[in-house]
Scaffold this motif. Structure first.
Motif, PDB file in Angstrom:
ATOM      1  N   MET A  98      86.200  62.799   4.530  1.00  0.00           N
ATOM      2  CA  MET A  98      84.895  63.331   4.128  1.00  0.00           C
ATOM      3  C   MET A  98      84.544  62.884   2.720  1.00  0.00           C
ATOM      4  O   MET A  98      83.392  62.660   2.404  1.00  0.00           O
ATOM      5  N   THR A 112      82.048  59.456  -2.647  1.00  0.00           N
ATOM      6  CA  THR A 112      81.812  59.439  -1.195  1.00  0.00           C
ATOM      7  C   THR A 112      81.899  58.001  -0.731  1.00  0.00           C
ATOM      8  O   THR A 112      81.589  57.081  -1.475  1.00  0.00           O
ATOM      9  N   GLU A 115      79.601  54.728   3.683  1.00  0.00           N
ATOM     10  CA  GLU A 115      79.860  54.420   5.089  1.00  0.00           C
ATOM     11  C   GLU A 115      78.754  53.537   5.638  1.00  0.00           C
ATOM     12  O   GLU A 115      77.588  53.900   5.593  1.00  0.00           O
ATOM     13  N   PHE A 140      75.565  69.918  15.743  1.00  0.00           N
ATOM     14  CA  PHE A 140      75.749  69.271  14.444  1.00  0.00           C
ATOM     15  C   PHE A 140      74.470  69.102  13.632  1.00  0.00           C
ATOM     16  O   PHE A 140      74.533  68.943  12.420  1.00  0.00           O
ATOM     17  N   PHE A 145      72.380  73.729   8.211  1.00  0.00           N
ATOM     18  CA  PHE A 145      73.137  72.629   7.613  1.00  0.00           C
ATOM     19  C   PHE A 145      73.461  71.599   8.690  1.00  0.00           C
ATOM     20  O   PHE A 145      73.992  71.954   9.732  1.00  0.00           O
ATOM     21  N   ALA A 146      73.136  70.345   8.421  1.00  0.00           N
ATOM     22  CA  ALA A 146      73.445  69.302   9.399  1.00  0.00           C
ATOM     23  C   ALA A 146      74.679  68.546   8.928  1.00  0.00           C
ATOM     24  O   ALA A 146      74.939  68.433   7.729  1.00  0.00           O
ATOM     25  N   ASP A 147      75.428  68.034   9.882  1.00  0.00           N
ATOM     26  CA  ASP A 147      76.594  67.231   9.533  1.00  0.00           C
ATOM     27  C   ASP A 147      76.145  65.794   9.269  1.00  0.00           C
ATOM     28  O   ASP A 147      75.729  65.087  10.185  1.00  0.00           O
ATOM     29  N   PRO A 148      76.191  65.352   8.015  1.00  0.00           N
ATOM     30  CA  PRO A 148      75.664  64.015   7.689  1.00  0.00           C
ATOM     31  C   PRO A 148      76.448  62.889   8.373  1.00  0.00           C
ATOM     32  O   PRO A 148      75.885  61.841   8.664  1.00  0.00           O
ATOM     33  N   HIS A 149      77.745  63.112   8.608  1.00  0.00           N
ATOM     34  CA  HIS A 149      78.558  62.064   9.241  1.00  0.00           C
ATOM     35  C   HIS A 149      78.129  61.851  10.694  1.00  0.00           C
ATOM     36  O   HIS A 149      78.078  60.733  11.183  1.00  0.00           O
ATOM     37  N   LEU A 152      74.602  60.162  10.796  1.00  0.00           N
ATOM     38  CA  LEU A 152      74.702  58.741  10.478  1.00  0.00           C
ATOM     39  C   LEU A 152      75.084  57.923  11.711  1.00  0.00           C
ATOM     40  O   LEU A 152      74.554  56.845  11.947  1.00  0.00           O
TER      41      LEU A 152
ATOM     42  N   MET B   1      74.655  55.551   4.557  1.00  0.00           N
ATOM     43  CA  MET B   1      75.378  56.122   3.407  1.00  0.00           C
ATOM     44  C   MET B   1      75.174  57.635   3.376  1.00  0.00           C
ATOM     45  O   MET B   1      74.104  58.149   3.625  1.00  0.00           O
ATOM     46  N   ILE B   2      76.251  58.359   3.071  1.00  0.00           N
ATOM     47  CA  ILE B   2      76.158  59.814   2.971  1.00  0.00           C
ATOM     48  C   ILE B   2      75.647  60.146   1.566  1.00  0.00           C
ATOM     49  O   ILE B   2      76.261  59.807   0.569  1.00  0.00           O
ATOM     50  N   PRO B   7      76.517  68.756   2.514  1.00  0.00           N
ATOM     51  CA  PRO B   7      76.918  70.146   2.260  1.00  0.00           C
ATOM     52  C   PRO B   7      78.432  70.323   2.193  1.00  0.00           C
ATOM     53  O   PRO B   7      78.910  71.410   1.898  1.00  0.00           O
ATOM     54  N   LEU B 246      79.911  74.711  11.229  1.00  0.00           N
ATOM     55  CA  LEU B 246      80.224  73.480  11.958  1.00  0.00           C
ATOM     56  C   LEU B 246      81.670  73.395  12.442  1.00  0.00           C
ATOM     57  O   LEU B 246      81.948  72.698  13.406  1.00  0.00           O
TER      58      LEU B 246
END
Lengths: 392, 278
Positions: A98, A112, A115, A140, A145-149, A152, B1-2, B7, B246
């Motif tokens: 992460m 970070t 990616e 997700f 809150f969304a999971d950015p991974h 993507l 890109m993150i 969060p 999550l």
């Protein structure tokens, strides 16, 4: 290309000899093309470079606790059902860093990863698995809150769906309204036909993108007879499905049966091995691992698939909330079929049957539900009979 | 890109001081490392605190919501992360993600009597509520704090308890489960204080935090007094890895404790609260 332009919902014919061109078209557009291939004595999902990477001529045999691949006397590309992998392994990797951090005196700096994910093209996605992807979208990315991974990886995927030409021994997608016919969420949807030495695909166009890709390779518009042939294939598959689950009021059924003796019965069989959660295309639980190198200057945080079947999963100071196998099996099944509906507005089950096939002791979620439902009906019947007797 | 909006990426906060509260609990005060950054939160919410290379743990916020320039946490050093936090010194940096979760219904309780029942470390997530209630004292009816600890040595925030007890407009009752001969206060579980407290059950909002068994018996006692289920709020604890709904760990029936809780209105979870191993 001189072929007429294609519109969404139109149907075309693609000869199997041109299938490689379809893969090439996707590779040329920069997609990372993944789909079914032979591996681990099973049909798994991995990178596809060539049509020969597909499990040509192979099928699978599945029942509770059993999975075998079998060579057949044909050249079919997709005459199998779903294996141990699901597409979540690409959109929601089982292990993911992460972030990393570097110590700097008292403080530290987060780095970070930049990616860069090559967009995925999924080849051979079954209807149940398309539904599973849309369910994970809600998990997700549907909340505050969304999971950015996940986002993507998910954005811009190409889905080449396949209508199932046969039902697996543990499939029950029809009960979950998730198949076998691919109904939406695809760019192109294939139905594979092997008939009189001819091997071709009936292709339904789902999106402009799908139309564009098909337009670059040789195809022809399907006639009514060919469209009909495709319908027959899925219809036959639907008839082959031998498992079912009655989902009427299933949320209430499970909510009022937290103390049902069937959970004890399931717990006697359940090994709490977590296989069902690993193969499930919608299970999304994760844990995190914090690691450092030997110098203590670099730290990383990894996210890994986790399972509600482990003791650690619910551990808080003083002990695990769910220490018995019974409570862990109940948590998994009740979550999948009931609490999921309250949490995400949909069932968490698509009827793919993986949890039944890959359970070492062949626990069958459809049987567990019907056992609870039947006993409930017996009790209700007794109560009604009792009331009637009282009245008379 | 993150991007930075991730969060899962902690913000950095610098430790101003660490204070031992009891033999196994301590309080830390934090300030944002970029100086002016404020940390607004609502009473009852929690943060995920990260110690470099060690890990992250969910800890309730125990400071004053009207002072967002500092962030305070009181916790017990029992796990890997909390033990590591207890060893940090002034100037060390912690990772903070939050604030997360639901909060005490202070805005919805204006004009009502407030009964707070806490056990042990359970006072920490209610201290922000007490600060807010007392600073807006005229907006509420009676305020009752009933606090139980195992032993007199385990009582948190002794100075503040004395200050609050010194006021004419707050009723503070303290009890311990057991004590040596020099203790002159109440002995007994916290529920024994409830029948002696002054409040109008039909006009009361109750807020409870403590071990689950204590919450269960407190609810019974409050209901015996006539407080309705919809006026009882409890704060729950579960394993959490992400804090944002999550990771799945904090599931409690249909709820995620991290986002639907930690503060729950009792009638909403009545069907599952108290059931074993849910």
């Amino acid at each position: 290309m001189t072929a007429p332009s294609l519109k969404i919902r139109e149907t075309a014919i693609l000869e199997s000899t041109h299938f490689q061109k379809l893969l090439d078209g996707l590779i040329k557009r920069g997609y990372q093309v993944v789909g079914p291939t032979l591996g681990e004595d099973a049909i798994v999902y991995d990178e596809l470079k060539s049509v020969t990477d597909l499990p040509i001529g192979y099928t699978d045999e599945q029942e509770g606790g059993k999975y075998r691949i079998k060579k057949q006397n044909d050249k079919a590309f997709f005459n199998h059902t779903v294996g141990p992998h699901s597409w979540k392994k690409f959109l929601f990797p089982s292990e993911l860093r992460m972030w990393k951090a570097k110590r700097n005196g008292n403080t530290f700096r987060f780095l970070t990863d930049n990616e860069k994910i090559k967009k995925f093209a999924f080849i051979g996605v079954r209807s149940c698995d398309i539904h599973a992807i849309f369910i994970q979208d809600k998990v997700f990315t549907g909340g505050k809150f969304a999971d950015p991974h996940y986002k993507l990886r998910r954005e811009g995927i190409f889905i080449l769906a396949v209508n199932c030409g046969k039902a697996g021994g543990t499939c029950f997608c029809a009960s979950m309204n998730a198949g076998p016919k691919v109904s939406s969420g695809f760019d192109l949807a294939l139905t594979e036909i092997l008939k009189n030495d001819r091997h071709y695909f009936i292709v339904e166009i789902g999106t402009e993108l799908g139309a564009g890709i098909l337009h670059e390779i040789p195809y022809k518009i399907a006639n009514d007879e060919e469209k009909y042939a495709a319908d027959i294939v899925v219809k036959k598959t639907a008839e082959q499905i031998c498992k079912s689950m009655d989902t009427a009021n299933i949320k209430d059924l499970l909510y009022k049966n937290y103390e049902h003796p069937r959970w004890d019965d399931a717990a006697k069989r359940c090994l709490t091995c977590a296989n069902c959660t690993m193969v499930c295309p919608t299970c999304f639980c994760t844990t995190v691992e914090d690691v450092t190198d030997l110098t203590g200057e670099h730290a990383e945080r990894w996210r890994k698939w986790d399972s509600c079947f482990t003791m650690d999963f619910s551990y808080i100071h003083g002990g695990s909330i769910r220490s018995s196998a019974k409570s862990r099996y109940r948590q998994w099944m009740t979550h999948k079929l009931a609490t999921w509906i309250d949490q995400f507005g949909t069932s968490g089950c698509v009827g793919c049957g993986r949890c039944i096939t890959w359970c070492p002791v062949a626990i069958d979620i459809t049987e567990e539900v019907s056992a609870i439902r039947e006993s409930e009906q017996t009790t209700e019947k007794k109560t009604t009979e009792g009331l009637e007797e009282q009245r008379s | 890109m993150i991007k930075d909006s991730n969060p899962m990426l902690p913000a950095q906060f610098c430790i101003q001081w660490v204070r031992k509260e009891t033999h196994d609990t301590f309080t830390i005060e934090l300030k944002s490392t970029n100086g002016t950054h404020e940390f607004p939160f609502s009473a009852g919410q929690f943060n995920m605190l990260y110690v470099f290379g060690v890990g992250e743990a969910p800890i309730s916020i125990s400071g004053d919501p009207s002072k967002p320039e500092v962030l305070k946490h009181t916790t017990r050093s029992v796990g890997t992360v909390t033990k590591a936090i207890s060893k940090l010194k002034k100037g060390d940096v912690l990772g903070v993600r939050g604030p997360f979760g639901s909060y005490w219904p202070l805005e919805d309780s204006l004009g009502k009597d407030i009964v707070i029942v806490t056990g042990g470390i359970g006072l920490a997530p209610l201290r922000p509520a007490l600060y807010q209630l007392i600073s807006q004292r005229e907006k509420y009816g009676r305020i009752v704090l009933l606090y139980g600890a195992r032993m007199p040595e385990d009582l948190l925030y002794k100075k503040e308890l004395e200050q609050w007890r010194g006021r004419f407009d707050v009723e503070v009752k303290v009890t311990v489960d057991s004590a040596k001969g020099n203790w002159r206060g109440n002995v007994g579980v916290v529920t024994t204080l409830i029948p002696r407290a002054q409040f109008d059950p039909l006009q009361t909002i109750a807020m409870i935090c403590g071990p689950e068994v204590m919450i269960r018996f407190t609810i019974k006692e409050l209901q015996n007094c006539g407080i309705k289920t919809e006026n009882i709020f409890i704060s729950m604890e579960r394993n959490m890895k992400c804090g944002i709904g999550l990771c799945g760990h904090c599931q409690f029936g249909f709820c995620f404790v991290c986002k639907d809780g930690p503060v729950f209105r009792l009638d909403r979870i009545k069907a599952i609260f108290g059931k074993r191993e849910i």
